[in-house]
Design a protein around this motif. Structure first.
Motif, mmCIF file in Angstrom:
data_model
loop_
_atom_site.group_PDB
_atom_site.id
_atom_site.type_symbol
_atom_site.label_atom_id
_atom_site.label_comp_id
_atom_site.label_asym_id
_atom_site.label_seq_id
_atom_site.Cartn_x
_atom_site.Cartn_y
_atom_site.Cartn_z
ATOM 1 N N TYR A 140 0.834 -1.199 0.000
ATOM 2 C CA TYR A 140 0.000 0.000 0.000
ATOM 3 C C TYR A 140 0.869 1.248 0.000
ATOM 4 C CZ TYR A 140 -3.612 -3.300 1.396
ATOM 5 O OH TYR A 140 -4.474 -4.367 1.443
ATOM 6 N N ARG A 141 0.340 2.297 -0.592
ATOM 7 C CA ARG A 141 1.062 3.564 -0.606
ATOM 8 C C ARG A 141 1.090 4.191 0.780
ATOM 9 N NH1 ARG A 141 -0.358 8.823 -4.456
ATOM 10 N NH2 ARG A 141 1.445 10.108 -3.810
ATOM 11 N N PHE A 142 0.003 4.017 1.549
ATOM 12 C CA PHE A 142 -0.114 4.618 2.879
ATOM 13 C C PHE A 142 -0.488 3.544 3.902
ATOM 14 C CE2 PHE A 142 -1.525 7.808 -0.265
ATOM 15 C CZ PHE A 142 -0.522 8.743 -0.094
ATOM 16 N N THR A 143 -0.107 3.766 5.142
ATOM 17 C CA THR A 143 -0.465 2.816 6.193
ATOM 18 C C THR A 143 -1.936 2.911 6.564
ATOM 19 O OG1 THR A 143 0.214 4.419 7.877
ATOM 20 C CG2 THR A 143 1.851 2.775 7.192
ATOM 21 N N ALA A 144 -2.485 4.111 6.525
ATOM 22 C CA ALA A 144 -3.890 4.306 6.902
ATOM 23 C C ALA A 144 -4.387 5.625 6.333
ATOM 24 C CB ALA A 144 -4.047 4.304 8.418
ATOM 25 N N ILE A 145 -5.687 5.700 6.183
ATOM 26 C CA ILE A 145 -6.367 6.943 5.818
ATOM 27 C C ILE A 145 -6.921 7.528 7.114
ATOM 28 C CG2 ILE A 145 -8.276 7.953 4.523
ATOM 29 C CD1 ILE A 145 -7.972 5.361 2.690
ATOM 30 N N ILE A 146 -6.464 8.705 7.478
ATOM 31 C CA ILE A 146 -6.836 9.354 8.743
ATOM 32 C C ILE A 146 -7.971 10.342 8.489
ATOM 33 C CG2 ILE A 146 -6.039 10.904 10.572
ATOM 34 C CD1 ILE A 146 -3.191 9.779 10.007
ATOM 35 N N VAL A 147 -9.033 10.211 9.270
ATOM 36 C CA VAL A 147 -10.189 11.101 9.117
ATOM 37 C C VAL A 147 -10.466 11.790 10.451
ATOM 38 C CG1 VAL A 147 -12.578 11.307 8.357
ATOM 39 C CG2 VAL A 147 -11.140 9.451 7.464
ATOM 40 N N PRO A 148 -10.114 13.069 10.606
ATOM 41 C CA PRO A 148 -10.442 13.787 11.846
ATOM 42 C C PRO A 148 -11.908 14.191 11.862
ATOM 43 C CG PRO A 148 -9.245 15.222 10.354
ATOM 44 C CD PRO A 148 -9.293 13.877 9.691
ATOM 45 N N GLY A 149 -12.480 14.256 13.054
ATOM 46 C CA GLY A 149 -13.887 14.608 13.179
ATOM 47 C C GLY A 149 -14.141 16.088 12.968
ATOM 48 N N VAL A 150 -15.336 16.378 12.522
ATOM 49 C CA VAL A 150 -15.818 17.761 12.422
ATOM 50 C C VAL A 150 -17.214 17.747 13.037
ATOM 51 C CG1 VAL A 150 -16.257 19.729 10.925
ATOM 52 C CG2 VAL A 150 -14.553 18.024 10.250
ATOM 53 N N GLY A 151 -17.281 18.038 14.314
ATOM 54 C CA GLY A 151 -18.515 17.833 15.049
ATOM 55 C C GLY A 151 -19.623 18.798 14.685
ATOM 56 N N PRO A 152 -20.881 18.320 14.690
ATOM 57 C CA PRO A 152 -22.009 19.226 14.472
ATOM 58 C C PRO A 152 -22.289 20.050 15.723
ATOM 59 C CG PRO A 152 -22.810 17.028 14.946
ATOM 60 C CD PRO A 152 -21.312 16.926 14.901
ATOM 61 N N GLU A 153 -22.706 21.279 15.554
ATOM 62 C CA GLU A 153 -23.100 22.097 16.696
ATOM 63 C C GLU A 153 -24.560 21.874 17.069
ATOM 64 O OE1 GLU A 153 -21.225 23.707 18.598
ATOM 65 O OE2 GLU A 153 -19.364 23.751 17.439
ATOM 66 N N ASN A 154 -25.320 21.238 16.200
ATOM 67 C CA ASN A 154 -26.734 20.946 16.446
ATOM 68 C C ASN A 154 -26.849 19.544 17.048
ATOM 69 O OD1 ASN A 154 -29.475 20.270 16.293
ATOM 70 N ND2 ASN A 154 -29.774 21.502 14.440
ATOM 71 N N PRO A 155 -27.378 19.391 18.270
ATOM 72 C CA PRO A 155 -27.446 18.071 18.902
ATOM 73 C C PRO A 155 -28.352 17.094 18.168
ATOM 74 C CG PRO A 155 -28.683 19.685 20.177
ATOM 75 C CD PRO A 155 -27.936 20.458 19.127
ATOM 76 N N ALA A 156 -29.193 17.597 17.269
ATOM 77 C CA ALA A 156 -30.065 16.699 16.513
ATOM 78 C C ALA A 156 -29.316 15.979 15.398
ATOM 79 C CB ALA A 156 -31.229 17.487 15.917
ATOM 80 N N LEU A 157 -28.113 16.444 15.066
ATOM 81 C CA LEU A 157 -27.329 15.836 13.986
ATOM 82 C C LEU A 157 -26.277 14.895 14.562
ATOM 83 C CD1 LEU A 157 -26.688 18.965 11.726
ATOM 84 C CD2 LEU A 157 -28.367 17.140 11.358
ATOM 85 N N THR A 158 -26.159 13.715 13.976
ATOM 86 C CA THR A 158 -25.123 12.779 14.412
ATOM 87 C C THR A 158 -23.798 13.052 13.705
ATOM 88 O OG1 THR A 158 -25.866 11.178 12.753
ATOM 89 C CG2 THR A 158 -26.767 10.981 14.988
ATOM 90 N N LEU A 159 -23.844 13.546 12.473
ATOM 91 C CA LEU A 159 -22.657 13.921 11.714
ATOM 92 C C LEU A 159 -22.906 15.262 11.046
ATOM 93 C CD1 LEU A 159 -21.347 10.749 9.793
ATOM 94 C CD2 LEU A 159 -20.181 12.000 11.608
ATOM 95 N N SER A 160 -21.888 16.115 11.063
ATOM 96 C CA SER A 160 -22.014 17.382 10.347
ATOM 97 C C SER A 160 -21.888 17.140 8.852
ATOM 98 C CB SER A 160 -20.907 18.343 10.802
ATOM 99 O OG SER A 160 -19.632 17.870 10.368
ATOM 100 N N ALA A 161 -22.243 18.146 8.070
ATOM 101 C CA ALA A 161 -22.111 18.017 6.615
ATOM 102 C C ALA A 161 -20.658 17.777 6.214
ATOM 103 C CB ALA A 161 -22.643 19.280 5.936
#
Length: 391
Positions: free
Chosen positions: A223-244
């Motif tokens: 593989y070219r990379f050991t891992a694909i790193i995805v940092p979180g981007v939290g929603p400010e609205n508690p009704a959303l589980t994931l932000s856009a």
């Protein structure tokens, strides 16, 4: 007849005798939290207690501290101030640990900069909790950190009194045997329901066992990379589980995984935004990768503690080391263009220096507006309870 009378006397003696005292009960939650926040101090206390004597009887600084705290007679303000560690006390107990902890116990709790530096970090972390949760000092991140009740209020004072009582009840707990300040700090976090640092333990056994087993079979050089790193981007609205933007990050990572760029996707993000949100970014991103993009669960690693971009990269580095990924091979950070630009900035580097004391890894190359290559640093393995929610 005489035998019957003797038996009756024996039975009466047994019934009237006080029950024998068992060893102090062990609070499993405190044990896990103490091991996460204060691994070296916990090891030092247990090691000395195993020798048959209280640690406080072995060291002048610990003896003086215990007397100083006992003199407060359970008055919260006095007790929290007395519990603070001076620079001289920190140096003395760090030297004690250096003399005492040897072999596997020492190796398990030492950091890349040495055991004494690790002990000093943990004692300064104790001070931080006493100051913020006990004495009302402002936390580093007031929007998402701090005590449950506003300092200066009647509720805050009542919570402090409860913490002192809880600490007194738990003073014999094995996790707090080294010094009374440990029980105080564990109790302060407990009464404020701030046990986030141990919420997902044991992390790799509960969430990443499949990935760690898979890692033992991976030919990393394919593989070219050991891992694909995805940092979180939290929603400010508690009704959303994931932000856009979080959803965008997941989609981009799924595409790079489908391209064969890396054998793993590492997802980083805790329950941060808004304050006391029930949604854990890493777990919600994992759900999306599996349900929406059919990524195999054994190819996903979750890191559900990070609360800032600084600790996103620090904690991801820890998971890369846990996977056994080769350190001379790059990982790939995939995130929205705004966050990607920030990670590459001098401002972010300076924030790492101030808040962590080091760079959690090296940003090496930009491949696109949303992709950076990254190499982890061993300094990321240092445990630092100055942030007691994610050490």
């Amino acid at each position: 007849m005489r035998v019957g009378l003797t038996s009756a006397l024996v039975l009466a003696t047994l019934l009237l005798a006080p029950p024998s005292r068992a060893d102090p009960v062990v609070d499993q939650q405190w044990s896990v939290l103490a091991a996460r926040l204060f691994p070296a101090l916990t090891a030092l206390g247990r090691g000395q207690a195993a020798d048959g004597a209280k640690p406080s009887s072995r060291n002048a600084a610990l003896v003086e501290r215990r007397g100083r705290m006992d003199a407060c007679q359970q008055a919260p303000g006095c007790l929290f101030r007395a519990g603070l560690w001076s620079d001289a006390e920190i140096a003395e107990v760090a030297a004690l640990a250096d003399r005492t902890l040897q072999g596997p116990a020492r190796q398990a709790v030492s950091a890349d900069d040495g055991l004494q530096a690790q002990v000093a970090r943990e004692l300064k972390g104790l001070n931080g909790v006493l100051q913020v949760y006990g004495l009302g000092a402002p936390p580093r991140y007031p929007q998402i950190d701090g005590p449950i009740d506003p300092p200066g209020t009647a509720l805050f004072a009542a919570t402090l009194a409860d913490a002192v009582s809880l600490a007194d009840g738990g003073k014999q707990d094995a996790s707090a045997v080294l010094d009374p300040s440990l029980a105080l700090v564990l109790a302060l976090l407990d009464v404020n329901d701030r046990k986030t640092a141990s919420a997902f333990e044991p992390l790799d056994e509960r969430y990443n066992a499949g990935a760690l087993a898979h890692a033992r079979t991976v030919d990393w050089r394919r593989y070219r990379f050991t891992a694909i790193i995805v940092p979180g981007v939290g929603p400010e609205n508690p009704a959303l589980t994931l932000s856009a933007r979080g959803k965008l990050n997941v989609r981009m990572a799924a595409q790079r995984f489908a391209d064969g760029a890396a054998p793993f996707i590492i997802l980083s993000g805790g329950a941060v935004h808004p304050r006391q949100s029930p949604n854990v970014e890493a777990l919600e991103m994992r759900r999306a990768l599996i349900e929406r993009f059919a990524v195999p669960p054994e190819s996903i690693v979750v890191e559900p503690y990070a609360r800032h971009t600084t600790t996103n990269l620090r904690n991801v580095s820890r998971r890369l080391f846990a996977l056994g990924a080769p350190v001379d091979q790059e990982a790939l950070i995939v995130t929205n263009a705004e966050q990607s630009k920030y990670i590459e900035s001098a401002l972010f580097s300076e924030r790492n220096r101030i808040e962590l004391g080091y760079q959690p890894g090296e940003i090496e190359r930009r491949l696109s507006p949303v992709e950076l290559t990254f190499r982890p640093a061993a300094s990321s393995l240092r445990i630092d309870p100055l942030d007691p929610l994610d050490p």
